[in-house]
Design an enzyme around this catalytic site. Structure first.
Site, PDB file in Angstrom:
ATOM      1  N   ASP A   1      -9.286  -5.147   0.410  1.00 16.32           N
ATOM      2  CA  ASP A   1      -9.512  -3.537   1.246  1.00 16.32           C
ATOM      3  C   ASP A   1      -9.937  -2.615  -0.027  1.00 16.32           C
ATOM      4  OD1 ASP A   1     -10.421  -1.685   2.840  1.00 16.32           O
ATOM      5  OD2 ASP A   1      -7.986  -1.098   3.047  1.00 16.32           O
TER       6      ASP A   1
ATOM      7  N   GLU B   1     -19.040   0.179   0.140  1.00 12.60           N
ATOM      8  CA  GLU B   1     -19.443   1.505   0.908  1.00 12.60           C
ATOM      9  C   GLU B   1     -20.247   2.569   0.370  1.00 12.60           C
ATOM     10  OE1 GLU B   1     -15.332   3.129   1.464  1.00 12.60           O
ATOM     11  OE2 GLU B   1     -16.024   5.280   0.840  1.00 12.60           O
TER      12      GLU B   1
ATOM     13  N   GLY C   1      -5.993   8.343   6.181  1.00 14.85           N
ATOM     14  CA  GLY C   1      -4.902   8.879   7.005  1.00 14.85           C
ATOM     15  C   GLY C   1      -4.410   9.595   7.733  1.00 14.85           C
TER      16      GLY C   1
ATOM     17  N   HIS D   1     -14.202   3.027   8.701  1.00  7.03           N
ATOM     18  CA  HIS D   1     -12.811   3.212   8.005  1.00  7.03           C
ATOM     19  C   HIS D   1     -12.112   4.446   8.227  1.00  7.03           C
ATOM     20  CE1 HIS D   1     -12.719   0.943   4.216  1.00  7.03           C
ATOM     21  NE2 HIS D   1     -14.438  -0.114   4.522  1.00  7.03           N
TER      22      HIS D   1
ATOM     23  N   ALA E   1      -9.963   4.684  10.922  1.00  3.85           N
ATOM     24  CA  ALA E   1     -10.272   5.024  12.015  1.00  3.85           C
ATOM     25  C   ALA E   1      -8.793   5.010  13.405  1.00  3.85           C
ATOM     26  CB  ALA E   1     -10.507   3.715  12.775  1.00  3.85           C
TER      27      ALA E   1
HETATM   28  P1  13P Z   1      -6.754   4.669   8.313  1.00  3.89           P
HETATM   29  O1  13P Z   1      -5.861   5.709   7.632  1.00  3.89           O
HETATM   30  O2  13P Z   1      -7.581   5.953   9.578  1.00  3.89           O
HETATM   31  O3  13P Z   1      -5.004   4.283   8.651  1.00  3.89           O
HETATM   32  O4  13P Z   1      -7.760   4.603   7.303  1.00  3.89           O
HETATM   33  C1  13P Z   1      -7.643   2.805   6.799  1.00  3.89           C
HETATM   34  C2  13P Z   1      -8.775   2.804   6.621  1.00  3.89           C
HETATM   35  O5  13P Z   1      -9.599   3.001   6.520  1.00  3.89           O
HETATM   36  C3  13P Z   1      -8.440   0.891   5.169  1.00  3.89           C
HETATM   37  O6  13P Z   1      -9.208   1.378   4.737  1.00  3.89           O
HETATM   38  O1  G3H Z   2      -7.395   3.067   2.639  1.00  2.00           O
HETATM   39  C1  G3H Z   2      -6.657   2.108   2.419  1.00  2.00           C
HETATM   40  C2  G3H Z   2      -5.207   3.438   2.661  1.00  2.00           C
HETATM   41  O2  G3H Z   2      -4.732   3.601   4.310  1.00  2.00           O
HETATM   42  C3  G3H Z   2      -4.452   3.052   1.485  1.00  2.00           C
HETATM   43  O3  G3H Z   2      -3.489   2.192   1.388  1.00  2.00           O
HETATM   44  O4  G3H Z   2      -1.781   3.056   0.493  1.00  2.00           O
HETATM   45  O5  G3H Z   2      -2.593   0.941   0.150  1.00  2.00           O
HETATM   46  O6  G3H Z   2      -3.757   2.250  -1.172  1.00  2.00           O
HETATM   47  P1  G3H Z   2      -2.845   2.271   0.075  1.00  2.00           P
HETATM   48 ZN    ZN Z   3     -10.781   2.684   4.076  1.00  2.00          ZN
END
Ligand code: 13P
Ligand code: G3H
Ligand code: ZN
Length: 309
Positions: free
Chosen positions: A82, A134, A181, A210, A212
Protein backbone atom coordinates in the site's frame (compact mmCIF):
# COMPACT_ATOMS: atom_id res chain seq x y z
CA UNK A 1 -4.92 -21.95 -1.85
CA UNK A 2 -1.81 -19.77 -1.98
CA UNK A 3 -1.73 -16.09 -2.84
CA UNK A 4 -3.52 -14.83 -5.95
CA UNK A 5 -2.78 -11.67 -7.92
CA UNK A 6 -4.52 -8.42 -7.10
CA UNK A 7 -5.84 -8.32 -10.68
CA UNK A 8 -7.48 -11.71 -10.40
CA UNK A 9 -9.47 -10.51 -7.39
CA UNK A 10 -10.30 -7.09 -8.84
CA UNK A 11 -11.23 -8.16 -12.35
CA UNK A 12 -13.98 -10.44 -10.98
CA UNK A 13 -15.21 -7.62 -8.77
CA UNK A 14 -15.19 -5.21 -11.73
CA UNK A 15 -17.10 -7.64 -13.93
CA UNK A 16 -19.73 -8.27 -11.26
CA UNK A 17 -20.17 -4.84 -9.66
CA UNK A 18 -18.94 -5.37 -6.11
CA UNK A 19 -15.86 -4.30 -4.14
CA UNK A 20 -13.25 -6.23 -2.19
CA UNK A 21 -11.90 -4.86 1.07
CA UNK A 22 -8.18 -4.12 1.30
CA UNK A 23 -7.25 -4.15 4.95
CA UNK A 24 -3.95 -2.92 6.40
CA UNK A 25 -1.99 -4.99 8.89
CA UNK A 26 1.42 -5.05 10.51
CA UNK A 27 1.02 -7.82 13.06
CA UNK A 28 -0.34 -11.31 13.59
CA UNK A 29 -3.58 -10.33 15.34
CA UNK A 30 -4.73 -8.00 12.56
CA UNK A 31 -3.77 -10.46 9.80
CA UNK A 32 -5.54 -13.43 11.36
CA UNK A 33 -8.60 -11.36 12.34
CA UNK A 34 -8.94 -10.16 8.72
CA UNK A 35 -8.49 -13.60 7.18
CA UNK A 36 -10.81 -15.37 9.62
CA UNK A 37 -13.60 -12.92 8.80
CA UNK A 38 -13.11 -13.49 5.06
CA UNK A 39 -13.08 -17.27 5.48
CA UNK A 40 -16.31 -17.23 7.49
CA UNK A 41 -18.04 -15.11 4.85
CA UNK A 42 -16.37 -16.89 1.90
CA UNK A 43 -15.10 -13.58 0.58
CA UNK A 44 -12.00 -12.83 -1.48
CA UNK A 45 -9.71 -10.58 0.53
CA UNK A 46 -6.81 -8.18 0.04
CA UNK A 47 -4.37 -7.73 2.89
CA UNK A 48 -1.94 -4.86 2.53
CA UNK A 49 1.07 -3.38 4.23
CA UNK A 50 2.47 0.13 4.00
CA UNK A 51 6.18 0.86 3.99
CA UNK A 52 5.67 1.76 7.65
CA UNK A 53 4.42 -1.76 8.30
CA UNK A 54 7.40 -3.17 6.43
CA UNK A 55 9.75 -1.10 8.61
CA UNK A 56 7.92 -2.30 11.71
CA UNK A 57 7.69 -6.03 11.08
CA UNK A 58 10.09 -6.75 8.21
CA UNK A 59 8.98 -7.65 4.70
CA UNK A 60 10.09 -11.28 4.99
CA UNK A 61 7.96 -11.91 8.05
CA UNK A 62 4.89 -10.16 6.59
CA UNK A 63 5.14 -12.24 3.41
CA UNK A 64 5.77 -15.51 5.24
CA UNK A 65 2.83 -14.96 7.62
CA UNK A 66 0.49 -14.10 4.76
CA UNK A 67 1.59 -16.96 2.51
CA UNK A 68 1.18 -19.43 5.36
CA UNK A 69 -2.24 -18.05 6.28
CA UNK A 70 -3.37 -18.10 2.62
CA UNK A 71 -2.17 -21.64 2.01
CA UNK A 72 -4.44 -23.07 4.69
CA UNK A 73 -7.69 -21.42 3.47
CA UNK A 74 -9.84 -21.86 0.37
CA UNK A 75 -10.63 -18.21 -0.36
CA UNK A 76 -8.51 -16.02 -2.69
CA UNK A 77 -6.04 -13.87 -0.73
CA UNK A 78 -3.93 -11.12 -2.36
CA UNK A 79 -0.97 -9.45 -0.63
CA UNK A 80 -0.54 -5.83 -1.69
CA UNK A 81 2.01 -3.09 -0.97
CA UNK A 82 0.00 0.00 0.00
CA UNK A 83 1.31 3.51 -0.90
CA UNK A 84 4.68 2.35 -2.23
CA UNK A 85 6.94 5.38 -2.62
CA UNK A 86 10.43 3.96 -2.19
CA UNK A 87 11.56 2.15 -5.36
CA UNK A 88 13.79 -0.20 -3.36
CA UNK A 89 10.82 -1.33 -1.27
CA UNK A 90 8.60 -1.68 -4.35
CA UNK A 91 11.24 -3.74 -6.18
CA UNK A 92 11.77 -5.95 -3.12
CA UNK A 93 8.01 -6.50 -2.80
CA UNK A 94 7.74 -7.45 -6.50
CA UNK A 95 10.65 -9.88 -6.23
CA UNK A 96 9.76 -11.39 -2.87
CA UNK A 97 6.14 -12.48 -3.15
CA UNK A 98 3.69 -9.58 -2.99
CA UNK A 99 0.98 -10.10 -5.62
CA UNK A 100 0.16 -6.41 -6.02
CA UNK A 101 2.02 -3.13 -5.48
CA UNK A 102 0.80 0.43 -5.32
CA UNK A 103 3.11 3.08 -6.73
CA UNK A 104 2.10 6.33 -5.10
CA UNK A 105 3.76 9.14 -7.03
CA UNK A 106 0.65 11.31 -6.72
CA UNK A 107 2.66 14.11 -5.11
CA UNK A 108 4.71 14.45 -8.33
CA UNK A 109 3.65 16.41 -11.43
CA UNK A 110 1.41 14.39 -13.78
CA UNK A 111 4.10 13.54 -16.36
CA UNK A 112 6.53 12.38 -13.69
CA UNK A 113 3.84 10.28 -11.97
CA UNK A 114 3.11 8.75 -15.37
CA UNK A 115 6.71 7.83 -16.20
CA UNK A 116 7.48 6.46 -12.70
CA UNK A 117 4.27 4.41 -12.77
CA UNK A 118 5.05 3.06 -16.23
CA UNK A 119 8.45 1.84 -15.01
CA UNK A 120 6.87 0.06 -12.06
CA UNK A 121 4.30 -1.57 -14.36
CA UNK A 122 7.06 -2.95 -16.62
CA UNK A 123 8.92 -4.41 -13.66
CA UNK A 124 5.83 -5.78 -11.91
CA UNK A 125 4.08 -7.27 -14.93
CA UNK A 126 7.27 -9.14 -15.89
CA UNK A 127 6.73 -11.11 -12.66
CA UNK A 128 2.94 -11.36 -12.75
CA UNK A 129 2.47 -8.71 -10.06
CA UNK A 130 -0.40 -6.21 -10.43
CA UNK A 131 -0.04 -2.44 -10.09
CA UNK A 132 -2.25 0.22 -8.52
CA UNK A 133 -1.44 3.92 -8.97
CA UNK A 134 -2.94 7.15 -7.63
CA UNK A 135 -4.07 10.35 -9.32
CA UNK A 136 -5.02 13.53 -7.53
CA UNK A 137 -4.06 14.08 -3.91
CA UNK A 138 -5.52 12.38 -0.87
CA UNK A 139 -5.12 14.40 2.27
CA UNK A 140 -2.72 13.21 4.98
CA UNK A 141 -3.60 11.81 8.37
CA UNK A 142 -4.15 15.14 10.08
CA UNK A 143 -5.38 17.26 7.19
CA UNK A 144 -9.01 18.30 6.99
CA UNK A 145 -10.56 18.84 3.60
CA UNK A 146 -11.88 22.34 3.23
CA UNK A 147 -14.73 22.23 0.72
CA UNK A 148 -13.59 25.46 -0.96
CA UNK A 149 -10.15 24.05 -1.89
CA UNK A 150 -11.22 20.43 -2.33
CA UNK A 151 -11.59 20.36 -6.12
CA UNK A 152 -7.97 21.34 -6.74
CA UNK A 153 -6.90 18.07 -5.15
CA UNK A 154 -9.34 15.77 -6.92
CA UNK A 155 -8.57 13.58 -9.93
CA UNK A 156 -8.89 15.16 -13.38
CA UNK A 157 -10.94 12.61 -15.40
CA UNK A 158 -9.23 13.58 -18.69
CA UNK A 159 -5.82 12.95 -17.17
CA UNK A 160 -7.06 9.64 -15.75
CA UNK A 161 -7.90 8.19 -19.17
CA UNK A 162 -4.49 9.14 -20.59
CA UNK A 163 -2.73 7.88 -17.46
CA UNK A 164 -4.47 4.48 -17.55
CA UNK A 165 -3.84 4.03 -21.28
CA UNK A 166 -0.18 5.03 -21.20
CA UNK A 167 0.88 3.24 -18.01
CA UNK A 168 -0.96 -0.10 -18.35
CA UNK A 169 -1.88 -0.12 -14.63
CA UNK A 170 -4.33 -2.69 -13.28
CA UNK A 171 -6.18 -0.45 -10.82
CA UNK A 172 -6.50 3.29 -10.32
CA UNK A 173 -6.97 5.19 -7.07
CA UNK A 174 -8.58 8.52 -8.01
CA UNK A 175 -8.76 11.22 -5.34
CA UNK A 176 -12.51 11.81 -5.02
CA UNK A 177 -12.85 13.61 -1.70
CA UNK A 178 -11.83 11.14 1.00
CA UNK A 179 -8.86 11.45 3.33
CA UNK A 180 -6.76 9.09 5.41
CA UNK A 181 -7.10 8.77 9.16
CA UNK A 182 -9.80 9.45 11.74
CA UNK A 183 -10.40 13.15 10.97
CA UNK A 184 -11.62 13.19 7.40
CA UNK A 185 -14.02 16.10 7.17
CA UNK A 186 -14.59 19.41 8.90
CA UNK A 187 -18.23 19.55 7.82
CA UNK A 188 -20.53 17.18 5.99
CA UNK A 189 -18.90 14.02 4.60
CA UNK A 190 -18.88 14.02 0.82
CA UNK A 191 -17.55 12.07 -2.16
CA UNK A 192 -17.59 13.26 -5.78
CA UNK A 193 -19.64 10.40 -7.29
CA UNK A 194 -19.89 12.03 -10.70
CA UNK A 195 -16.12 12.09 -10.89
CA UNK A 196 -15.97 8.37 -10.04
CA UNK A 197 -18.52 7.61 -12.77
CA UNK A 198 -16.61 9.66 -15.36
CA UNK A 199 -13.26 8.05 -14.54
CA UNK A 200 -14.87 4.61 -14.61
CA UNK A 201 -16.56 5.20 -17.94
CA UNK A 202 -13.37 6.55 -19.52
CA UNK A 203 -10.89 4.01 -18.06
CA UNK A 204 -12.97 0.90 -17.34
CA UNK A 205 -10.40 -0.10 -14.73
CA UNK A 206 -11.08 -1.36 -11.21
CA UNK A 207 -11.11 1.81 -9.09
CA UNK A 208 -9.80 2.06 -5.54
CA UNK A 209 -11.31 4.13 -2.73
CA UNK A 210 -8.65 5.15 -0.21
CA UNK A 211 -9.48 6.70 3.14
CA UNK A 212 -12.74 4.76 3.30
CA UNK A 213 -13.00 4.08 7.03
CA UNK A 214 -16.40 4.89 8.50
CA UNK A 215 -15.17 5.89 11.97
CA UNK A 216 -18.70 4.94 13.03
CA UNK A 217 -20.06 5.39 16.53
CA UNK A 218 -20.12 1.61 17.12
CA UNK A 219 -16.41 1.41 16.33
CA UNK A 220 -15.28 4.46 18.29
CA UNK A 221 -17.58 4.18 21.32
CA UNK A 222 -15.68 1.48 23.20
CA UNK A 223 -12.32 3.22 22.86
CA UNK A 224 -13.84 6.45 24.18
CA UNK A 225 -15.70 4.67 27.01
CA UNK A 226 -12.39 3.25 28.17
CA UNK A 227 -10.50 6.55 28.08
CA UNK A 228 -9.42 7.27 24.49
CA UNK A 229 -9.21 10.97 23.69
CA UNK A 230 -10.61 11.34 20.16
CA UNK A 231 -12.54 14.60 19.81
CA UNK A 232 -13.73 15.50 16.30
CA UNK A 233 -13.29 12.10 14.65
CA UNK A 234 -15.25 11.74 11.42
CA UNK A 235 -15.31 9.13 8.66
CA UNK A 236 -17.13 8.15 5.48
CA UNK A 237 -20.70 6.94 6.22
CA UNK A 238 -21.60 3.46 4.94
CA UNK A 239 -24.19 4.84 2.48
CA UNK A 240 -21.51 6.90 0.74
CA UNK A 241 -19.22 3.89 0.44
CA UNK A 242 -22.10 1.87 -1.08
CA UNK A 243 -22.76 4.64 -3.61
CA UNK A 244 -19.06 4.79 -4.51
CA UNK A 245 -19.11 1.03 -5.19
CA UNK A 246 -22.19 1.44 -7.39
CA UNK A 247 -20.34 4.20 -9.29
CA UNK A 248 -17.36 1.93 -10.05
CA UNK A 249 -15.16 1.31 -7.00
CA UNK A 250 -13.91 -2.29 -6.71
CA UNK A 251 -11.27 -2.01 -3.94
CA UNK A 252 -11.99 -0.26 -0.65
CA UNK A 253 -9.05 0.50 1.65
CA UNK A 254 -9.62 0.32 5.39
CA UNK A 255 -7.02 0.81 8.09
CA UNK A 256 -8.27 3.38 10.61
CA UNK A 257 -11.45 1.47 11.55
CA UNK A 258 -9.36 -1.60 12.42
CA UNK A 259 -7.00 0.50 14.50
CA UNK A 260 -9.88 2.15 16.39
CA UNK A 261 -11.68 -1.16 17.01
CA UNK A 262 -8.43 -2.75 18.17
CA UNK A 263 -7.78 0.20 20.47
CA UNK A 264 -11.24 -0.14 22.07
CA UNK A 265 -10.75 -3.86 22.70
CA UNK A 266 -7.30 -3.35 24.17
CA UNK A 267 -8.39 -0.48 26.41
CA UNK A 268 -11.31 -2.53 27.69
CA UNK A 269 -9.24 -5.56 28.61
CA UNK A 270 -6.55 -3.43 30.24
CA UNK A 271 -9.19 -1.58 32.27
CA UNK A 272 -11.18 -4.66 33.29
CA UNK A 273 -8.33 -7.08 33.90
CA UNK A 274 -5.51 -5.11 35.52
CA UNK A 275 -3.86 -8.32 36.71
CA UNK A 276 -3.71 -9.89 33.26
CA UNK A 277 -0.29 -10.19 31.61
CA UNK A 278 -0.73 -13.03 29.12
CA UNK A 279 -0.35 -11.34 25.70
CA UNK A 280 -2.85 -13.79 24.19
CA UNK A 281 -5.52 -12.64 26.64
CA UNK A 282 -4.67 -9.01 25.98
CA UNK A 283 -4.38 -9.22 22.19
CA UNK A 284 -6.99 -11.93 21.53
CA UNK A 285 -9.77 -9.34 22.00
CA UNK A 286 -7.97 -7.05 19.52
CA UNK A 287 -8.08 -9.81 16.92
CA UNK A 288 -11.80 -10.40 17.60
CA UNK A 289 -12.54 -6.68 17.24
CA UNK A 290 -10.67 -6.56 13.91
CA UNK A 291 -12.61 -9.60 12.74
CA UNK A 292 -15.94 -8.01 13.66
CA UNK A 293 -15.18 -4.84 11.67
CA UNK A 294 -13.91 -6.78 8.64
CA UNK A 295 -17.08 -8.92 8.65
CA UNK A 296 -19.26 -5.80 8.63
CA UNK A 297 -17.21 -4.32 5.75
CA UNK A 298 -17.37 -7.51 3.67
CA UNK A 299 -21.15 -7.41 3.90
CA UNK A 300 -21.20 -3.70 3.06
CA UNK A 301 -18.87 -4.11 0.06
CA UNK A 302 -20.90 -7.01 -1.42
CA UNK A 303 -18.05 -9.55 -1.55
CA UNK A 304 -19.56 -12.16 0.81
CA UNK A 305 -19.85 -15.51 -0.99
CA UNK A 306 -17.71 -14.27 -3.91
CA UNK A 307 -14.65 -16.21 -2.73
CA UNK A 308 -16.33 -19.61 -2.93
CA UNK A 309 -14.22 -22.08 -4.85
P1 13P B 1 -8.45 4.91 6.31
O1 13P B 1 -7.50 5.79 7.06
O2 13P B 1 -9.74 5.61 6.03
O3 13P B 1 -8.68 3.59 6.95
O4 13P B 1 -7.79 4.63 4.86
C1 13P B 1 -6.82 3.63 4.72
C2 13P B 1 -6.16 3.68 3.39
O5 13P B 1 -6.58 4.35 2.45
C3 13P B 1 -4.96 2.85 3.23
O6 13P B 1 -4.37 3.02 1.99
O1 G3H C 1 -2.52 4.85 4.18
C1 G3H C 1 -2.61 3.97 5.00
C2 G3H C 1 -2.54 4.05 6.44
O2 G3H C 1 -3.72 4.35 7.09
C3 G3H C 1 -1.35 4.72 7.02
O3 G3H C 1 -0.59 3.67 7.44
O4 G3H C 1 0.77 4.41 9.38
O5 G3H C 1 1.23 2.26 8.17
O6 G3H C 1 1.76 4.44 7.05
P1 G3H C 1 0.89 3.74 8.05
ZN1 ZN D 1 -4.50 5.00 1.22
Amino acid sequence: MGLVSLSEVLEKANANGYAVGAFNFSNLEFLTGIIEAAVELESPIIVQTTEGAVNYAGMGLLIAMTKTAASSVKIPVALHLDHGKDMDVITAAIKSGYTGVMIDASDKPFSENLSITRRVVEQAHARGVSVEAELGRLMGQEDHIDVSERDAYLVDPDEAEKFARETGIDALAPAVGTAHGAFKYKGEACIDFERITRVKTDCGLPLVLHGASGVSEWIVAKAVRYGADLPGVKGVPDELVSRAIKAGVNKVNVDTDLRLAGLGALRQVLAEKPAEFDPRKLLGPVKSAVKEVVSQKINLFGSAGKGRT
